[in-house]
Scaffold this motif. Structure first.
Motif, short mmCIF file in Angstrom:
data_model
loop_
_atom_site.label_atom_id
_atom_site.label_comp_id
_atom_site.label_asym_id
_atom_site.label_seq_id
_atom_site.Cartn_x
_atom_site.Cartn_y
_atom_site.Cartn_z
N UNK A 38 0.90 -1.43 0.07
CA UNK A 38 0.04 -0.06 -0.01
C UNK A 38 0.98 1.39 -0.09
N UNK A 39 0.27 2.21 -0.72
CA UNK A 39 -0.82 2.25 -1.49
C UNK A 39 -0.46 1.78 -2.71
N UNK A 40 -1.40 0.80 -3.20
CA UNK A 40 -1.41 0.05 -4.44
C UNK A 40 -2.01 0.75 -5.41
N UNK A 41 -1.29 1.16 -6.63
CA UNK A 41 -1.97 1.97 -7.68
C UNK A 41 -2.20 0.82 -8.70
N UNK A 42 -3.34 0.59 -8.89
CA UNK A 42 -3.89 -0.40 -10.01
C UNK A 42 -3.45 -0.06 -11.34
N UNK A 43 -3.18 0.88 -11.79
CA UNK A 43 -2.83 1.09 -13.19
C UNK A 43 -1.32 1.00 -13.53
N UNK A 44 -0.45 1.19 -12.18
CA UNK A 44 1.06 0.73 -12.34
C UNK A 44 0.95 -0.63 -12.35
N UNK A 45 0.20 -1.35 -11.36
CA UNK A 45 0.20 -2.71 -11.24
C UNK A 45 -0.09 -3.48 -12.62
N UNK A 46 -1.01 -2.60 -13.13
CA UNK A 46 -1.48 -3.66 -14.64
C UNK A 46 -0.60 -3.35 -15.54
N UNK A 47 0.20 -2.28 -15.53
CA UNK A 47 0.81 -2.22 -16.83
C UNK A 47 2.52 -2.08 -16.58
N UNK A 48 3.03 -2.32 -15.24
CA UNK A 48 4.15 -2.38 -15.00
C UNK A 48 4.73 -3.77 -15.32
N UNK A 49 6.11 -3.85 -15.91
CA UNK A 49 6.87 -5.01 -16.75
C UNK A 49 6.84 -6.16 -15.24
#
Length: 262
Positions: A137-148
């Motif tokens: 946390x804080x989990x950024x869901x867009x970063x989590x989605x697109x990060x390698x």
């Protein structure tokens, strides 16, 4: 120290962000072009009612409406409470109800910067394999989605999904003028782009998320839900992202997973 910008400058910025002329805004707000011009140049100060009308016609977010009020020498209209504040218990309960009611399909709630606020139990299995640092946390869901090191390596249609996410985020950053969203866009856009990413243009109307999992390939479509006419800034900025199975195989896999979960 944060300096409050003149009200006229703020109104002009929002008008230009919405691609409106002074004549356009005057017509929408049922006033004269001269009055809009005088407000923007500081020669005239709008009444509270007129300021709220302008904010409404310009679709100014609640947080920024408070800024307009302060710049006009008026008291802010909207409260901002933490979601765990006792006064927000009803809102928290509503969010939990929506998320739980969407099971066995995944759903999550995010704040204005796409940080995870809450999620249902169906989401966790889809995040397996993501780097632990991205799940802190804080989990950024867009970063989590697109990060390698995140979910990206398991997204079958990564190019299409990445283009969809970036298009949506760019539109949101432009519409709100939020510097944090703009910085997030720059970060995500700098991640390696797959060869199948569309070169130009807006993505398709409906973009599926196709994900490789231990249950096989799952395919989802998503919808976004926001609270209607909220009077609290925190609540106004929360969005619920609900994922629905795009095919029968995905629906069956998630129902089986839910039935066998401890």
């Amino acid at each position: 120290m944060n300096m409050i910008r003149p009200l006229g400058e703020l109104i002009r910025d929002w008008r230009q962000r919405r691609h409106l002329t002074q004549l356009d805004l005057a017509g929408l707000a049922d006033t004269s072009t001269r009055h809009i011009s005088f407000i923007e140049t500081g020669r005239s100060l709008p009444s509270r009612a007129m300021l709220m009308r302008l904010a409404d016609r310009l679709d100014v977010p609640l947080r920024e409406r408070n800024v307009l009020m302060t710049a006009a020498g008026l008291a802010p209209m909207y409260s901002e409470r933490r979601l765990d504040d006792p006064a927000m218990a009803q809102a928290q309960a509503a969010i939990d109800l929506v998320l739980a009611g969407h099971e066995p399909y995944p759903a999550l709630a995010v704040d204005r910067h796409w940080n995870l606020v809450a999620a249902n139990r169906a989401l966790a299995p889809l995040l397996q394999g993501a780097a632990p640092a991205l799940l802190q946390p804080p989990v950024n869901v867009l970063r989590l989605s697109l990060h390698p090191d995140g979910v990206a390596p398991r997204i079958v249609n990564l190019g299409q999904w990445r283009a969809h996410i970036l298009h949506r985020l760019r539109h949101q950053a432009d519409a709100t003028g939020d510097a944090i969203l703009a910085a997030l866009y720059d970060e995500l856009a700098a991640y390696p782009a797959p060869d199948d990413e569309p070169a130009t243009g807006a993505p398709a109307v409906v973009v599926p998320l196709r994900l490789r999992t231990a249950m096989g390939e799952l395919s989802f479509i998503s919808t976004t839900t926001v609270f209607g006419t909220p009077m609290d800034i925190t609540l106004a900025e929360i969005a619920i992202e609900s994922f629905f199975p795009a095919d029968a195989a995905t629906a069956q896999a998630l129902q089986t997973l839910a039935a066998t979960a401890p």
